[in-house]
Design a protein around this motif. Structure first.
Motif, PDB file in Angstrom:
ATOM      1  N   ALA A  13       0.806  -1.227   0.000  1.00 16.41           N
ATOM      2  CA  ALA A  13       0.000   0.000   0.000  1.00 16.41           C
ATOM      3  C   ALA A  13       0.841   1.279   0.000  1.00 16.41           C
ATOM      4  N   GLU A  18       1.214   7.941  -1.979  1.00 15.85           N
ATOM      5  CA  GLU A  18       1.387   9.291  -2.542  1.00 15.85           C
ATOM      6  C   GLU A  18       0.483   9.536  -3.755  1.00 15.85           C
ATOM      7  N   PHE A  24      -3.222   0.598   5.195  1.00 17.27           N
ATOM      8  CA  PHE A  24      -4.107  -0.126   6.119  1.00 17.27           C
ATOM      9  C   PHE A  24      -3.795   0.113   7.585  1.00 17.27           C
ATOM     10  N   ARG A  25      -2.486   0.094   7.918  1.00 17.49           N
ATOM     11  CA  ARG A  25      -2.134  -0.010   9.338  1.00 17.49           C
ATOM     12  C   ARG A  25      -1.588   1.272   9.946  1.00 17.49           C
ATOM     13  N   TYR A  56     -16.016  -1.946  -0.646  1.00 21.29           N
ATOM     14  CA  TYR A  56     -15.241  -2.126  -1.881  1.00 21.29           C
ATOM     15  C   TYR A  56     -15.777  -1.261  -3.024  1.00 21.29           C
ATOM     16  N   ARG A  59     -13.837   1.804  -2.365  1.00 17.15           N
ATOM     17  CA  ARG A  59     -12.424   1.603  -2.720  1.00 17.15           C
ATOM     18  C   ARG A  59     -12.242   1.643  -4.241  1.00 17.15           C
ATOM     19  N   HIS A 113      -3.402 -10.274  -4.172  1.00 17.87           N
ATOM     20  CA  HIS A 113      -4.583 -10.099  -3.311  1.00 17.87           C
ATOM     21  C   HIS A 113      -5.815  -9.663  -4.103  1.00 17.87           C
ATOM     22  N   GLY A 156      -7.618 -15.677   5.350  1.00 13.69           N
ATOM     23  CA  GLY A 156      -8.054 -17.076   5.361  1.00 13.69           C
ATOM     24  C   GLY A 156      -8.234 -17.630   3.961  1.00 13.69           C
ATOM     25  N   GLU A 157      -8.163 -16.773   2.936  1.00 14.02           N
ATOM     26  CA  GLU A 157      -8.267 -17.244   1.553  1.00 14.02           C
ATOM     27  C   GLU A 157      -6.857 -17.334   0.946  1.00 14.02           C
ATOM     28  N   THR A 180       5.572  -1.907   2.062  1.00  9.98           N
ATOM     29  CA  THR A 180       4.692  -2.876   2.736  1.00  9.98           C
ATOM     30  C   THR A 180       5.192  -3.096   4.161  1.00  9.98           C
ATOM     31  N   SER A 181       4.236  -3.269   5.093  1.00  7.32           N
ATOM     32  CA  SER A 181       4.599  -3.333   6.516  1.00  7.32           C
ATOM     33  C   SER A 181       5.166  -4.684   6.930  1.00  7.32           C
ATOM     34  N   TYR A 185       1.064 -12.463   5.878  1.00 11.25           N
ATOM     35  CA  TYR A 185       1.650 -13.613   5.189  1.00 11.25           C
ATOM     36  C   TYR A 185       0.716 -14.085   4.088  1.00 11.25           C
ATOM     37  N   ASN A 205      11.146   1.725   2.078  1.00  5.67           N
ATOM     38  CA  ASN A 205       9.932   1.968   2.866  1.00  5.67           C
ATOM     39  C   ASN A 205      10.083   3.267   3.650  1.00  5.67           C
ATOM     40  N   ALA A 223       8.376   6.492  -1.253  1.00  2.00           N
ATOM     41  CA  ALA A 223       8.581   5.675  -2.452  1.00  2.00           C
ATOM     42  C   ALA A 223       8.820   6.537  -3.689  1.00  2.00           C
TER      43      ALA A 223
HETATM   44  C1  BJW Z   1       5.268   4.024   2.619  1.00  3.19           C
HETATM   45  C2  BJW Z   1       4.727   5.249   2.238  1.00  3.19           C
HETATM   46  C3  BJW Z   1       5.399   5.965   1.221  1.00  3.19           C
HETATM   47  C4  BJW Z   1       3.483   4.419   3.776  1.00  3.19           C
HETATM   48  N1  BJW Z   1       6.507   5.460   0.673  1.00  3.19           N
HETATM   49  N2  BJW Z   1       6.360   3.546   2.061  1.00  3.19           N
HETATM   50  C5  BJW Z   1      -0.586 -16.140  12.278  1.00  3.19           C
HETATM   51  C6  BJW Z   1       0.764 -16.116  11.900  1.00  3.19           C
HETATM   52  C7  BJW Z   1       1.134 -16.034  10.548  1.00  3.19           C
HETATM   53  C8  BJW Z   1       0.175 -15.979   9.548  1.00  3.19           C
HETATM   54  C9  BJW Z   1      -1.153 -16.018   9.928  1.00  3.19           C
HETATM   55  C10 BJW Z   1      -1.535 -16.097  11.271  1.00  3.19           C
HETATM   56  N3  BJW Z   1      -2.884 -16.092  11.336  1.00  3.19           N
HETATM   57  C11 BJW Z   1      -3.371 -16.015  10.055  1.00  3.19           C
HETATM   58  C12 BJW Z   1      -2.324 -15.959   9.198  1.00  3.19           C
HETATM   59  C13 BJW Z   1      -2.401 -15.822   7.710  1.00  3.19           C
HETATM   60  C14 BJW Z   1      -2.934 -14.463   7.304  1.00  3.19           C
HETATM   61  C15 BJW Z   1      -2.054 -13.373   7.944  1.00  3.19           C
HETATM   62  O1  BJW Z   1      -0.976 -13.055   7.458  1.00  3.19           O
HETATM   63  N4  BJW Z   1      -2.526 -12.760   9.030  1.00  3.19           N
HETATM   64  C16 BJW Z   1      -1.733 -11.732   9.714  1.00  3.19           C
HETATM   65  C17 BJW Z   1      -2.665 -10.679  10.248  1.00  3.19           C
HETATM   66  C18 BJW Z   1      -0.875 -12.412  10.767  1.00  3.19           C
HETATM   67  N5  BJW Z   1      -2.852 -14.396   5.868  1.00  3.19           N
HETATM   68  C19 BJW Z   1      -3.840 -14.830   5.092  1.00  3.19           C
HETATM   69  O2  BJW Z   1      -4.889 -15.248   5.549  1.00  3.19           O
HETATM   70  C20 BJW Z   1      -3.570 -14.860   3.601  1.00  3.19           C
HETATM   71  N6  BJW Z   1      -3.848 -16.171   3.102  1.00  3.19           N
HETATM   72  C21 BJW Z   1      -3.117 -17.223   3.481  1.00  3.19           C
HETATM   73  O3  BJW Z   1      -2.195 -17.142   4.281  1.00  3.19           O
HETATM   74  O4  BJW Z   1      -3.482 -18.393   2.852  1.00  3.19           O
HETATM   75  C22 BJW Z   1      -2.798 -19.606   3.238  1.00  3.19           C
HETATM   76  C23 BJW Z   1      -1.490 -19.860   2.524  1.00  3.19           C
HETATM   77  C24 BJW Z   1      -0.710 -20.907   2.928  1.00  3.19           C
HETATM   78  C25 BJW Z   1       0.499 -21.171   2.283  1.00  3.19           C
HETATM   79  C26 BJW Z   1       0.917 -20.401   1.213  1.00  3.19           C
HETATM   80  C27 BJW Z   1       0.117 -19.374   0.812  1.00  3.19           C
HETATM   81  C28 BJW Z   1      -1.074 -19.098   1.471  1.00  3.19           C
HETATM   82  C29 BJW Z   1      -4.474 -13.868   2.870  1.00  3.19           C
HETATM   83  C30 BJW Z   1      -4.130 -12.452   3.180  1.00  3.19           C
HETATM   84  C31 BJW Z   1      -5.118 -11.504   2.527  1.00  3.19           C
HETATM   85  C32 BJW Z   1      -4.797 -10.046   2.818  1.00  3.19           C
HETATM   86  N7  BJW Z   1      -5.830  -9.230   2.349  1.00  3.19           N
HETATM   87  C33 BJW Z   1      -5.737  -7.780   2.528  1.00  3.19           C
HETATM   88  C34 BJW Z   1      -7.133  -7.132   2.225  1.00  3.19           C
HETATM   89  C35 BJW Z   1      -7.586  -7.379   0.818  1.00  3.19           C
HETATM   90  C36 BJW Z   1      -7.089  -6.367  -0.177  1.00  3.19           C
HETATM   91  C37 BJW Z   1      -7.689  -4.970   0.020  1.00  3.19           C
HETATM   92  O5  BJW Z   1      -8.791  -4.816   0.583  1.00  3.19           O
HETATM   93  O6  BJW Z   1      -7.043  -4.023  -0.443  1.00  3.19           O
HETATM   94  O7  BJW Z   1      -4.693  -7.241   1.713  1.00  3.19           O
HETATM   95  S1  BJW Z   1      -5.266  -7.295   4.179  1.00  3.19           S
HETATM   96  C38 BJW Z   1      -4.322  -5.906   3.692  1.00  3.19           C
HETATM   97  O8  BJW Z   1      -2.965  -6.109   4.142  1.00  3.19           O
HETATM   98  C39 BJW Z   1      -4.299  -5.927   2.152  1.00  3.19           C
HETATM   99  C40 BJW Z   1      -2.849  -5.655   1.878  1.00  3.19           C
HETATM  100  O9  BJW Z   1      -2.504  -6.124   0.585  1.00  3.19           O
HETATM  101  C41 BJW Z   1      -2.141  -6.363   3.003  1.00  3.19           C
HETATM  102  C42 BJW Z   1      -0.739  -5.880   3.259  1.00  3.19           C
HETATM  103  O10 BJW Z   1      -0.751  -4.534   3.678  1.00  3.19           O
HETATM  104  P1  BJW Z   1       0.419  -3.543   3.236  1.00  3.19           P
HETATM  105  O11 BJW Z   1       0.382  -3.354   1.768  1.00  3.19           O
HETATM  106  O12 BJW Z   1       1.689  -4.001   3.814  1.00  3.19           O
HETATM  107  O13 BJW Z   1      -0.073  -2.164   3.892  1.00  3.19           O
HETATM  108  P2  BJW Z   1       0.208  -1.600   5.380  1.00  3.19           P
HETATM  109  O14 BJW Z   1      -0.752  -0.516   5.623  1.00  3.19           O
HETATM  110  O15 BJW Z   1       0.274  -2.685   6.386  1.00  3.19           O
HETATM  111  O16 BJW Z   1       1.697  -1.004   5.267  1.00  3.19           O
HETATM  112  C43 BJW Z   1       1.990   0.099   4.455  1.00  3.19           C
HETATM  113  C44 BJW Z   1       3.496   0.350   4.503  1.00  3.19           C
HETATM  114  O17 BJW Z   1       3.796   1.386   3.584  1.00  3.19           O
HETATM  115  C45 BJW Z   1       4.017   0.779   5.877  1.00  3.19           C
HETATM  116  O18 BJW Z   1       5.145   0.018   6.206  1.00  3.19           O
HETATM  117  C46 BJW Z   1       4.397   2.263   5.671  1.00  3.19           C
HETATM  118  O19 BJW Z   1       5.537   2.630   6.417  1.00  3.19           O
HETATM  119  C47 BJW Z   1       4.710   2.283   4.196  1.00  3.19           C
HETATM  120  N8  BJW Z   1       4.478   3.611   3.553  1.00  3.19           N
HETATM  121  N9  BJW Z   1       3.618   5.570   2.939  1.00  3.19           N
HETATM  122  C48 BJW Z   1       6.996   4.323   1.068  1.00  3.19           C
HETATM  123  N10 BJW Z   1       4.973   7.244   0.757  1.00  3.19           N
END
Ligand code: BJW
Length: 237
Positions: A13, A18, A24-25, A56, A59, A113, A156-157, A180-181, A185, A205, A223
Motif C-alpha cells: 500500500a 502518494e 491499512f495499518r 469495496y 475503494r 490479493h 483465510g483465503e 509494505t509493513s 503472510y 519503505n 517511495a
Molecule cells: C510508505 C509510504 C510511502 C506508507 N513510501 N512507504 C498467524 C501467523 C502467521 C500468519 C497467519 C496467522 N494467522 C493467520 C495468518 C495468515 C494471514 C495473515 O498473514 N494474518 C496476519 C494478520 C498475521 N494471511 C492470510 O490469511 C492470507 N492467506 C493465506 O495465508 O493463505 C494460506 C497460505 C498458505 C500457504 C501459502 C500461501 C497461502 C491472505 C491475506 C489476505 C490479505 N488481504 C488484505 C485485504 C484485501 C485487499 C484490500 O482490501 O485491499 O490485503 S489485508 C491488507 O494487508 C491488504 C494488503 O494487501 C495487506 C498488506 O498490507 P500492506 O500493503 O503491507 O499495507 P500496510 O498498511 O500494512 O503497510 C503500508 C506500509 O507502507 C508501511 O510500512 C508504511 O511505512 C509504508 N508507507 N507511505 C513508502 N509514501
C-alpha cells in the motif's frame, strides 16, 4: 555487486500512498475506520454483505480517481528497459488491488490479493472487469446470478498465483520490497524465501517494516523518491 539478471519486486500500500490511496495499518489507515474482520474476511462478507460491498464500491471509486506516482512510473520504466536488454526476468508482485502499476505502463504485474476493478461470480466462477458498484446485486454477465463479490483475497483465503510467485522468488538475484509493513503472510515471508535461494534483498519503505531484519539493506523515505533513484542505479549496473 554480483550481476543482476532476475528481479522480483513486491509492492504494498505504501507505493500508492502518494497517489492518495490510504494504507491499512497507519494511524489514519483503513483498518482504523473499518475493522478487518468485518470487511476483509469471508465470514464478515457472509454476516453483512452490504457493508462489505459498500466498502469495496468506495475503494473502487478511489482507485478510479487516483493517478500513478513517480514510483509506479519508475517501476514501469524498469520493466520496459529490462525487457529491452533481455538481461533476465522481472516480475512485479503487488499486494495492492489498484491498477496503478498497469496505468503507469508496467506489463509484468501479478495481483496476489486480487483487483478492485474485477468482480467474481460465486455461482459460475467467472471473473469480469468491473468499474461500477456491486452493492445493488447486479447479475453476472455470464450466468445471470446475482452472486458477484469483489475479486479480492480476504484473510483465510489463498492468495493468487502462488506457484508463479515462488518460482520467481527462487530464480531472483535481487528481491526488492516496496511500501509494505510485512504484517501479512505469505507476502511477509517472501524476503526469507528469496534469500534462501541466494537473492540479495532490499527494502524501500517510509519506516522499517516488521521483517526489516531479514533484508540485506533498508532504505528509508517516500517511495516517490527512493524508487526512481533505485531504478536509475539498477539500470546503470
Ligand atoms: C510508505 C509510504 C510511502 C506508507 N513510501 N512507504 C498467524 C501467523 C502467521 C500468519 C497467519 C496467522 N494467522 C493467520 C495468518 C495468515 C494471514 C495473515 O498473514 N494474518 C496476519 C494478520 C498475521 N494471511 C492470510 O490469511 C492470507 N492467506 C493465506 O495465508 O493463505 C494460506 C497460505 C498458505 C500457504 C501459502 C500461501 C497461502 C491472505 C491475506 C489476505 C490479505 N488481504 C488484505 C485485504 C484485501 C485487499 C484490500 O482490501 O485491499 O490485503 S489485508 C491488507 O494487508 C491488504 C494488503 O494487501 C495487506 C498488506 O498490507 P500492506 O500493503 O503491507 O499495507 P500496510 O498498511 O500494512 O503497510 C503500508 C506500509 O507502507 C508501511 O510500512 C508504511 O511505512 C509504508 N508507507 N507511505 C513508502 N509514501
Amino acid at each position: 555487486m554480483a550481476e543482476i539478471r532476475n528481479i522480483a519486486i513486491l509492492t504494498g500500500a505504501g507505493i500508492s500512498a502518494e497517489s492518495g490511496l490510504r494504507t491499512f495499518r497507519a494511524e489514519d489507515g483503513l483498518w482504523e475506520d473499518y475493522p478487518i474482520e468485518e470487511v476483509a474476511t469471508p465470514q464478515g462478507f457472509r454476516r453483512d454483505p452490504d457493508l462489505v460491498q459498500r466498502f469495496y464500491d468506495a475503494r473502487r471509486e478511489n482507485v478510479l480517481a487516483a493517478q500513478p506516482n513517480a514510483a509506479h512510473a519508475a517501476l514501469a520504466r524498469l520493466d520496459a528497459e529490462w525487457a529491452k536488454t533481455e538481461r533476465g526476468e522481472l516480475l512485479i508482485v503487488t499486494q495492492n488491488i489498484d491498477d496503478l502499476h498497469e496505468r503507469a505502463g508496467a506489463s509484468r504485474v501479478l495481483h496476489m490479493h486480487g483487483e478492485a476493478l474485477s468482480a467474481w461470480c460465486t455461482a459460475c466462477d467467472a471473473r469480469h472487469p468491473w468499474a461500477g458498484t456491486l452493492r445493488d446485486g447486479p447479475p453476472c454477465p455470464a450466468c445471470g446470478a446475482a452472486a458477484l463479490r469483489p475479486d479480492i483475497v480476504w484473510f483465510g483465503e489463498m492468495p493468487y498465483q502462488m506457484e508463479r510467485i515462488f518460482a520467481a522468488l527462487a530464480r531472483a538475484d535481487l528481491f526488492v520490497s516496496i511500501g509494505t509493513s510485512g504484517a501479512v503472510y505469505p507476502a511477509a515471508g517472501f524476503v526469507q524465501q528469496a534469500a534462501s535461494h541466494g537473492a540479495r534483498t532490499l527494502e524501500l519503505n517510509l519506516e522499517r517494516s516488521q521483517g526489516s531484519q531479514w533484508f540485506d539493506e533498508s532504505r528509508l523515505g517516500p517511495a516517490s523518491e527512493l524508487v526512481p533513484a533505485w531504478v536509475e542505479e539498477v539500470l546503470e549496473t
